[in-house]
Design an enzyme around this catalytic site. Structure first.
Site, PDB file in Angstrom:
ATOM      1  CB  SER A   1     -11.487 -50.090 -55.773  1.00 56.16           C
ATOM      2  OG  SER A   1     -12.147 -51.296 -56.213  1.00 56.16           O
TER       3      SER A   1
ATOM      4  CE  LYS B   1     -14.909 -47.284 -52.531  1.00 60.75           C
ATOM      5  NZ  LYS B   1     -14.024 -47.836 -52.993  1.00 60.75           N
TER       6      LYS B   1
ATOM      7  CB  SER C   1     -15.483 -49.891 -56.159  1.00 59.90           C
ATOM      8  OG  SER C   1     -14.487 -50.149 -55.048  1.00 59.90           O
TER       9      SER C   1
END
EC number: 6.3.5.7
Length: 480
Positions: A169, A70, A145
């Site tokens: 997330s 990420k 996210s």
């Protein structure tokens, strides 16, 4: 190389036998990402020069295996943007602990995945680098996210990816994309090199199509780190040792607040089916209450935004990242931050700054901290008589792109079933429960356990996976 039908074990076998070389695996992975990402936009940066470690030891399960990261996790020499304009050109000169551990295990870091800007969002629509699409339906969001990591795994671009989870997330995008995702206990995995959103809530975790793959990766990244004072020195067990077990006698709590009429019918039915599966196989099902659930969303947004307002003070246009053209120093600060941050980030900075202000601190931040303590006590009480808590991950399946981005309250309420685990610092995961009979989209089954008891989370998730074999299904959005 497409990973829809691959696992870390299958890749390890191919690399060991010489059926494929690590160099070729990296090249094939990059080629597949380029092709698939034309539809999905799961990656911000692909390392086209990615090369496997030298002298690979295939006793390391991750040796030569491409892993995605990420884009709020620092990677030395590989652009790290947090999906923000203010860091659009930031190339770090140091390595996060988790990436260093992956490299020590000889994994190949293949690229950086898209996300909501600074991890603030539930749809991966606040990224400076564009929306990510859900592989099951390209008109739907992948969640957030960590939507890029989830979409990359679900579309077969990688076998596993790292994400971060501040209020859901990892779990919500895992649910929306029909994959497994785990947020470990707060302090189980080092946050050194994670771009901070809310430091008391953030935790790095793993996303993969199969439960065992996440266990293999967590085995590598978990454990003590001298550079992160919040990391526990507790011994890290072999998480794969909790797999292939039954659930007979397991005490399973189902909070009544998690199964209310606010949960879509298709989601509720899919989750209830998994609960009945556990019951039929000898688990003891107990209905319980988490009475402070109705307060978790406002409590979270006060605490998280307050911490974010402090953490994001460091982005000033001076030392690194985007710098606006300006006439004086004050204007550098003002214009760089105004132009560099997106609307959602600025909204949360303002909320946090207000909550910490002299006139509001006692009324808002202090009260939220007290409610957080009550939330923790709710969980402690349930875990006195139960091994795990289960329920839905989200009240709904993946929603349409652009349908909720302008309705902040509705978007924030997406996290109502996931926030509590971050507040309490406990491990929590999402494993596929099937497809919703009303929307045809994946539904996630959430499993929570007491602090440092990831073992029970993996045990239940693996049992569900072996029972429903959801991993055999291919996302419909990938079909030409």
């Amino acid at each position: 190389m497409n990973y829809l039908n691959e696992t870390i074990d299958s890749l390890n076998d191919k690399l060991k036998s010489g059926a494929v070389s690590a160099d070729q695996l990296a090249k094939d992975t990059i080629a597949n990402i380029k092709k698939t990402d034309e539809k999905i936009n799961a990656f911000i940066t692909v390392d086209e020069d990615a090369k496997p470690a030298e002298d690979l030891d295939f006793n390391n399960k991750l040796a030569g295996v491409p892993i995605a990261i990420k884009d709020n996790i620092i990677t030395n020499g590989l652009k790290t943007t947090a999906a923000s304009h203010i860091l659009y050109n930031f190339e770090p000169v140091y390595e996060s602990t988790v990436v260093a551990k992956l490299k020590a295990a000889q994994a190949t870091i293949i690229g950086k995945t898209n996300m909501d800007e600074f991890a603030m969002g539930s749809s991966t629509e606040t990224s400076y680098f564009g929306d990510t699409k859900n592989p099951w339906n390209l008109n739907k969001v992948p969640g957030g996210s960590s939507g890029g990591s989830a979409a990359a795994v679900a579309s077969g671009e990688v076998v596993a990816a790292l994400g971060s989870d501040t209020g859901g997330s990892i779990r919500q995008p895992a649910s929306f994309n029909g994959i497994f995702g785990i947020k470990p206990t707060y302090g189980r995995v080092s946050r050194w090199g994670l771009i901070a959103f809310a430091s008391s809530l953030d935790q790095i975790g793993v996303m993969s199509k199969r439960v065992k793959d996440s266990a293999e990766v967590l085995n590598v990244i978990a454990g003590a780190d001298d550079r992160d004072a919040t990391v526990s020195e507790k011994e890290v067990p072999d998480y794969t040792s909790f797999l292939d077990k039954d659930v007979k006698g397991l005490r399973v709590a189902v909070p009544k607040e998690y199964m209310s009429d606010a949960v879509e019918e298709g989601v509720r039915k899919a989750v209830e089916a998994q609960i009945e599966l556990l019951r039929a196989n000898g688990a003891i099902i107990n209905e319980v209450s988490l009475p402070h659930t109705k307060y978790v969303v406002p409590t979270y947004y006060i605490i998280a935004s307050s911490e974010a307002s402090a953490n994001l003070e460091r982005y000033d246009g001076i030392r690194y990242g985007y710098r606006a053209e300006a006439k004086n120093l004050d204007e550098v600060f003002l214009k760089s931050r105004s132009e560099g941050f997106g609307d959602e980030v600025k909204r949360r900075i303002m909320l946090g700054s207000f909550a910490l202000s002299a006139g509001a601190y006692d009324k808002f931040f202090l009260q939220a901290a007290k409610v957080r303590t009550l939330i923790c006590q709710d969980f402690d009480k349930i875990f006195e008589d139960n091994d795990v808590i289960v329920g839905p991950v989200s009240t709904e399946t993946a929603f349409d792109l652009n349908s909720e981005i302008s309705d902040q309250i509705k978007m924030y309420n997406n996290d109502i079933l996931t926030i509590s685990a971050n507040m309490a610092g406990i491990p929590a995961a999402s494993v596929p429960a099937g497809l919703s009979e009303t929307t045809g989209m994946p539904v996630g089954f959430q499993i929570m356990a007491k602090r440092f008891d990831e073992g029970h989370v993996f045990q239940v998730a693996d049992f569900i996976e072996r029972s429903n074999k959801f991993y055999e299904q291919t996302p419909a959005g990938l079909e030409d």
